[in-house]
Write a protein that holds these residues in place. Structure first.
Motif, PDB file in Angstrom:
ATOM      1  N   ASN A   1      -5.775  -3.385   3.057  1.00 28.90           N
ATOM      2  CA  ASN A   1      -6.590  -2.291   3.153  1.00 28.90           C
ATOM      3  C   ASN A   1      -7.491  -2.515   4.495  1.00 28.90           C
ATOM      4  OD1 ASN A   1      -5.780  -1.446   0.347  1.00 28.90           O
ATOM      5  ND2 ASN A   1      -7.215  -3.255   0.007  1.00 28.90           N
ATOM      6  N   VAL A   2      -7.431  -1.496   5.319  1.00 28.89           N
ATOM      7  CA  VAL A   2      -8.160  -1.629   6.427  1.00 28.89           C
ATOM      8  C   VAL A   2      -8.808  -0.258   6.812  1.00 28.89           C
ATOM      9  CG1 VAL A   2      -7.748  -1.467   9.252  1.00 28.89           C
ATOM     10  CG2 VAL A   2      -6.310  -2.710   7.457  1.00 28.89           C
ATOM     11  N   ARG A   3     -10.157  -0.345   7.356  1.00 27.69           N
ATOM     12  CA  ARG A   3     -11.100   0.509   7.756  1.00 27.69           C
ATOM     13  C   ARG A   3     -11.145   0.584   9.262  1.00 27.69           C
ATOM     14  NH1 ARG A   3     -16.361   1.402   4.350  1.00 27.69           N
ATOM     15  NH2 ARG A   3     -14.841   2.200   2.793  1.00 27.69           N
ATOM     16  N   SER A   4     -11.248   1.422  10.095  1.00 26.85           N
ATOM     17  CA  SER A   4     -11.382   1.669  11.221  1.00 26.85           C
ATOM     18  C   SER A   4     -12.150   2.719  11.853  1.00 26.85           C
ATOM     19  CB  SER A   4     -10.044   1.363  12.309  1.00 26.85           C
ATOM     20  OG  SER A   4      -9.532   2.433  12.176  1.00 26.85           O
ATOM     21  N   GLY A   5     -12.338   3.151  13.038  1.00 28.98           N
ATOM     22  CA  GLY A   5     -12.803   4.174  13.624  1.00 28.98           C
ATOM     23  C   GLY A   5     -12.005   5.531  13.318  1.00 28.98           C
ATOM     24  N   GLN A   6     -10.641   4.974  12.882  1.00 33.08           N
ATOM     25  CA  GLN A   6     -10.033   6.231  12.901  1.00 33.08           C
ATOM     26  C   GLN A   6      -9.923   6.666  11.432  1.00 33.08           C
ATOM     27  OE1 GLN A   6      -6.331   4.198  14.642  1.00 33.08           O
ATOM     28  NE2 GLN A   6      -5.786   6.455  15.132  1.00 33.08           N
ATOM     29  N   GLY A   7     -10.491   5.805  10.436  1.00 34.39           N
ATOM     30  CA  GLY A   7     -10.471   6.199   8.910  1.00 34.39           C
ATOM     31  C   GLY A   7     -10.173   5.040   8.121  1.00 34.39           C
ATOM     32  N   GLU A   8      -9.293   5.377   6.952  1.00 26.63           N
ATOM     33  CA  GLU A   8      -8.914   4.238   6.142  1.00 26.63           C
ATOM     34  C   GLU A   8      -7.435   4.120   6.192  1.00 26.63           C
ATOM     35  OE1 GLU A   8     -10.944   5.038   2.458  1.00 26.63           O
ATOM     36  OE2 GLU A   8     -12.871   4.223   3.442  1.00 26.63           O
ATOM     37  N   GLY A   9      -6.939   2.916   6.117  1.00 31.56           N
ATOM     38  CA  GLY A   9      -5.437   3.058   5.760  1.00 31.56           C
ATOM     39  C   GLY A   9      -4.958   1.587   4.968  1.00 31.56           C
ATOM     40  N   LEU A  10      -3.542   1.417   4.697  1.00 34.25           N
ATOM     41  CA  LEU A  10      -3.149   0.125   4.060  1.00 34.25           C
ATOM     42  C   LEU A  10      -1.884  -0.046   4.358  1.00 34.25           C
ATOM     43  CD1 LEU A  10      -1.089   1.072   1.693  1.00 34.25           C
ATOM     44  CD2 LEU A  10      -3.059   2.147   0.811  1.00 34.25           C
ATOM     45  N   GLY A  11      -1.552  -1.450   4.298  1.00 39.01           N
ATOM     46  CA  GLY A  11      -0.113  -1.932   4.467  1.00 39.01           C
ATOM     47  C   GLY A  11       0.110  -2.874   3.339  1.00 39.01           C
ATOM     48  N   SER A  12       1.117  -3.681   3.869  1.00 42.24           N
ATOM     49  CA  SER A  12       1.481  -4.925   2.832  1.00 42.24           C
ATOM     50  C   SER A  12       1.369  -6.252   3.470  1.00 42.24           C
ATOM     51  CB  SER A  12       2.875  -4.557   2.418  1.00 42.24           C
ATOM     52  OG  SER A  12       3.340  -3.294   1.947  1.00 42.24           O
ATOM     53  N   GLY A  13       1.447  -7.247   2.550  1.00 43.17           N
ATOM     54  CA  GLY A  13       1.161  -8.598   3.204  1.00 43.17           C
ATOM     55  C   GLY A  13       1.881  -9.506   2.221  1.00 43.17           C
ATOM     56  N   VAL A  14       2.077 -10.702   2.650  1.00 43.00           N
ATOM     57  CA  VAL A  14       2.908 -11.722   2.186  1.00 43.00           C
ATOM     58  C   VAL A  14       1.985 -12.982   1.907  1.00 43.00           C
ATOM     59  CG1 VAL A  14       4.889 -13.400   2.004  1.00 43.00           C
ATOM     60  CG2 VAL A  14       5.099 -11.073   2.956  1.00 43.00           C
ATOM     61  N   VAL A  15       1.770 -13.471   0.780  1.00 44.60           N
ATOM     62  CA  VAL A  15       0.660 -14.892   0.434  1.00 44.60           C
ATOM     63  C   VAL A  15       1.627 -16.048   1.192  1.00 44.60           C
ATOM     64  CG1 VAL A  15      -0.396 -16.252  -1.143  1.00 44.60           C
ATOM     65  CG2 VAL A  15      -0.071 -13.771  -1.518  1.00 44.60           C
ATOM     66  N   LEU A  16       0.648 -16.585   1.850  1.00 43.98           N
ATOM     67  CA  LEU A  16       1.141 -17.938   2.493  1.00 43.98           C
ATOM     68  C   LEU A  16       0.611 -19.091   1.825  1.00 43.98           C
ATOM     69  CD1 LEU A  16       0.824 -17.103   6.244  1.00 43.98           C
ATOM     70  CD2 LEU A  16       2.831 -17.123   4.962  1.00 43.98           C
ATOM     71  N   THR A  17      -0.411 -18.988   1.232  1.00 41.89           N
ATOM     72  CA  THR A  17      -1.120 -20.210   0.697  1.00 41.89           C
ATOM     73  C   THR A  17      -1.903 -19.806  -0.663  1.00 41.89           C
ATOM     74  OG1 THR A  17      -3.398 -19.908   2.046  1.00 41.89           O
ATOM     75  CG2 THR A  17      -1.519 -21.356   2.976  1.00 41.89           C
ATOM     76  N   PRO A  18      -2.178 -20.791  -1.350  1.00 41.93           N
ATOM     77  CA  PRO A  18      -3.022 -20.451  -2.553  1.00 41.93           C
ATOM     78  C   PRO A  18      -4.489 -20.153  -2.332  1.00 41.93           C
ATOM     79  CG  PRO A  18      -1.664 -22.602  -3.022  1.00 41.93           C
ATOM     80  CD  PRO A  18      -1.435 -22.186  -1.461  1.00 41.93           C
ATOM     81  N   ASP A  19      -4.732 -20.460  -1.219  1.00 43.57           N
ATOM     82  CA  ASP A  19      -6.356 -20.038  -1.161  1.00 43.57           C
ATOM     83  C   ASP A  19      -6.580 -18.710  -0.148  1.00 43.57           C
ATOM     84  OD1 ASP A  19      -5.622 -20.656   1.465  1.00 43.57           O
ATOM     85  OD2 ASP A  19      -7.045 -22.293   1.770  1.00 43.57           O
ATOM     86  N   GLY A  20      -5.378 -17.912  -0.296  1.00 42.38           N
ATOM     87  CA  GLY A  20      -5.506 -16.536   0.341  1.00 42.38           C
ATOM     88  C   GLY A  20      -5.136 -16.253   1.559  1.00 42.38           C
ATOM     89  N   ARG A  21      -4.262 -17.368   2.272  1.00 42.53           N
ATOM     90  CA  ARG A  21      -3.829 -16.853   3.454  1.00 42.53           C
ATOM     91  C   ARG A  21      -2.629 -15.854   3.591  1.00 42.53           C
ATOM     92  NH1 ARG A  21      -4.354 -21.890   7.698  1.00 42.53           N
ATOM     93  NH2 ARG A  21      -6.353 -21.496   6.793  1.00 42.53           N
ATOM     94  N   ILE A  22      -2.689 -15.094   4.301  1.00 43.45           N
ATOM     95  CA  ILE A  22      -1.776 -13.633   3.937  1.00 43.45           C
ATOM     96  C   ILE A  22      -1.217 -13.393   5.361  1.00 43.45           C
ATOM     97  CG2 ILE A  22      -1.399 -11.450   3.344  1.00 43.45           C
ATOM     98  CD1 ILE A  22      -3.751 -12.243   1.297  1.00 43.45           C
ATOM     99  N   LEU A  23       0.098 -12.972   5.399  1.00 45.02           N
ATOM    100  CA  LEU A  23       0.862 -12.638   6.606  1.00 45.02           C
ATOM    101  C   LEU A  23       1.089 -11.180   6.403  1.00 45.02           C
ATOM    102  CD1 LEU A  23       2.602 -13.174   9.001  1.00 45.02           C
ATOM    103  CD2 LEU A  23       4.407 -13.625   7.504  1.00 45.02           C
ATOM    104  N   THR A  24       0.708 -10.335   7.704  1.00 45.34           N
ATOM    105  CA  THR A  24       1.022  -9.161   7.737  1.00 45.34           C
ATOM    106  C   THR A  24       1.534  -8.684   9.057  1.00 45.34           C
ATOM    107  OG1 THR A  24       0.164  -6.851   7.276  1.00 45.34           O
ATOM    108  CG2 THR A  24      -1.264  -8.385   8.194  1.00 45.34           C
ATOM    109  N   ASN A  25       1.926  -7.299   9.512  1.00 50.00           N
ATOM    110  CA  ASN A  25       2.008  -6.887  10.813  1.00 50.00           C
ATOM    111  C   ASN A  25       0.705  -6.765  11.668  1.00 50.00           C
ATOM    112  OD1 ASN A  25       4.718  -4.967   9.582  1.00 50.00           O
ATOM    113  ND2 ASN A  25       4.968  -6.755  10.997  1.00 50.00           N
ATOM    114  N   ASN A  26       0.903  -7.110  12.975  1.00 50.99           N
ATOM    115  CA  ASN A  26      -0.153  -6.996  13.800  1.00 50.99           C
ATOM    116  C   ASN A  26      -0.884  -5.311  13.754  1.00 50.99           C
ATOM    117  OD1 ASN A  26      -2.167  -7.601  16.018  1.00 50.99           O
ATOM    118  ND2 ASN A  26      -0.966  -5.983  17.008  1.00 50.99           N
ATOM    119  N   HIS A  27       0.063  -4.433  13.863  1.00 51.24           N
ATOM    120  CA  HIS A  27      -0.163  -3.020  13.730  1.00 51.24           C
ATOM    121  C   HIS A  27      -0.823  -2.461  12.584  1.00 51.24           C
ATOM    122  CE1 HIS A  27       3.723  -2.543  11.843  1.00 51.24           C
ATOM    123  NE2 HIS A  27       3.207  -1.673  11.326  1.00 51.24           N
ATOM    124  N   VAL A  28      -0.652  -3.469  11.463  1.00 53.46           N
ATOM    125  CA  VAL A  28      -1.624  -2.852  10.193  1.00 53.46           C
ATOM    126  C   VAL A  28      -2.930  -3.025  10.529  1.00 53.46           C
ATOM    127  CG1 VAL A  28      -1.859  -3.769   7.889  1.00 53.46           C
ATOM    128  CG2 VAL A  28       0.326  -3.524   8.703  1.00 53.46           C
TER     129      VAL A  28
END
Length: 279
Positions: free
Chosen positions: A89-116
């Motif tokens: 979930n992302v908030r920016s000057g444009q508003g709020e949006g969301l994308g998806s992500g993939v868990v990389l590590t048990p402590d919460g490192r997550i991969l997603t797209n840069n454009h997200v």
């Protein structure tokens, strides 16, 4: 050895969907014809170019690849992969949006797209168990359209397993898992339609369009829609073989892009070369 395949001329566009933005005042207007936004909410996005064909690209969901076609096989793969897929979930000057992500590590490192996450002022992650936690961008690479974020105060998450994208074959069955239109945990299935497709989309580094981004992608007809960007493409063993990042949309006067059975994922071999330096 597979050869690079160029797209024929098409009347629509390839799109790298920018976040699917919500705004209190209404819809964020996109910069091109039809955009598949990455986030759930109102329309938003960026349109790219498909080589010299005049097409464009929209970044969206991520598919999961299978080798068997039965419903039981799809459900087995989905059950294995869903705990490793999150909503970003992302908030920016444009508003709020969301994308998806993939868990990389048990402590919460997550991969997603840069454009997200490009241009994000605040990032949170909704885990598969429904919890939403704060997150921060650890690293982002606009040239590959990949980013890594760190979720705060979590442990015991289920990391996704990565496979060898060089072993993916045309005709392999795939399943896409992500948050299309904000519907977290949505699963769709299809096949690998082609390999080594050259995809070119406009780059995003700070929420605006910059130099273009090109990569050799896995093409799939698994249904990918706005909100799926950054999700996994996995094989029958439940291994991630790609990160969904773009879709093709027919020409339109405007509005929100939807799946027409032509989606693209960044191969896992390319992803793994970049992830370590982003983390």
């Amino acid at each position: 050895m597979t050869t690079t395949q160029d797209f024929p001329a098409m009347s629509g566009s390839l799109q790298e969907p920018a976040p699917f933005w919500r705004r209190r005042t209404g819809t964020v207007v996109t910069s091109a014809a039809l955009v598949a936004a990455l986030f759930g909410g109102v329309t938003g996005g960026v349109v790219g170019a498909l080589n010299a064909s005049g097409g464009g690209v929209a970044a969206v969901s991520s598919p999961v690849a299978l080798n068997a076609s039965s419903t039981s096989d799809v459900s087995t793969i989905a059950a294995k992969v869903l705990p490793s897929v999150v909503q970003v979930n992302v908030r920016s000057g444009q508003g709020e949006g969301l994308g998806s992500g993939v868990v990389l590590t048990p402590d919460g490192r997550i991969l997603t797209n840069n454009h997200v996450v490009a241009g994000a002022q605040q990032v949170t992650v909704t885990l598969s168990d429904g919890r939403t936690v704060d997150a921060a961008v650890l690293g982002a690479d606009a040239s590959s359209d990949l980013a890594v974020v760190q979720a705060s105060g979590v442990s015991g998450l289920t990391p996704a397993k990565f496979g060898d994208s060089d072993r993916v074959k045309i005709g392999d069955q795939v399943v896409a898992i992500g948050s299309p239109e904000g519907l977290q945990g949505t699963v769709t299935s299809g096949i690998v339609s082609a390999l080594d497709r050259t995809v070119t989309v406009p780059g995003t580094s700070t929420g605006r369009r910059d130099s273009s981004v090109s990569y050799q992608a896995i093409q799939t007809d698994a249904s990918i829609n706005p909100g799926n960007s950054g999700g996994p493409l996995v094989n029958a063993a439940g291994e991630v073989v790609g990160i969904n990042s773009a879709i093709y949309s027919p020409a339109s006067d405007g509005g929100q892009a939807g799946s027409v059975g032509i989606g693209f994922a960044i191969p896992s071999d390319q992803v793994q070369q970049i992830v370590n330096r982003l983390s």
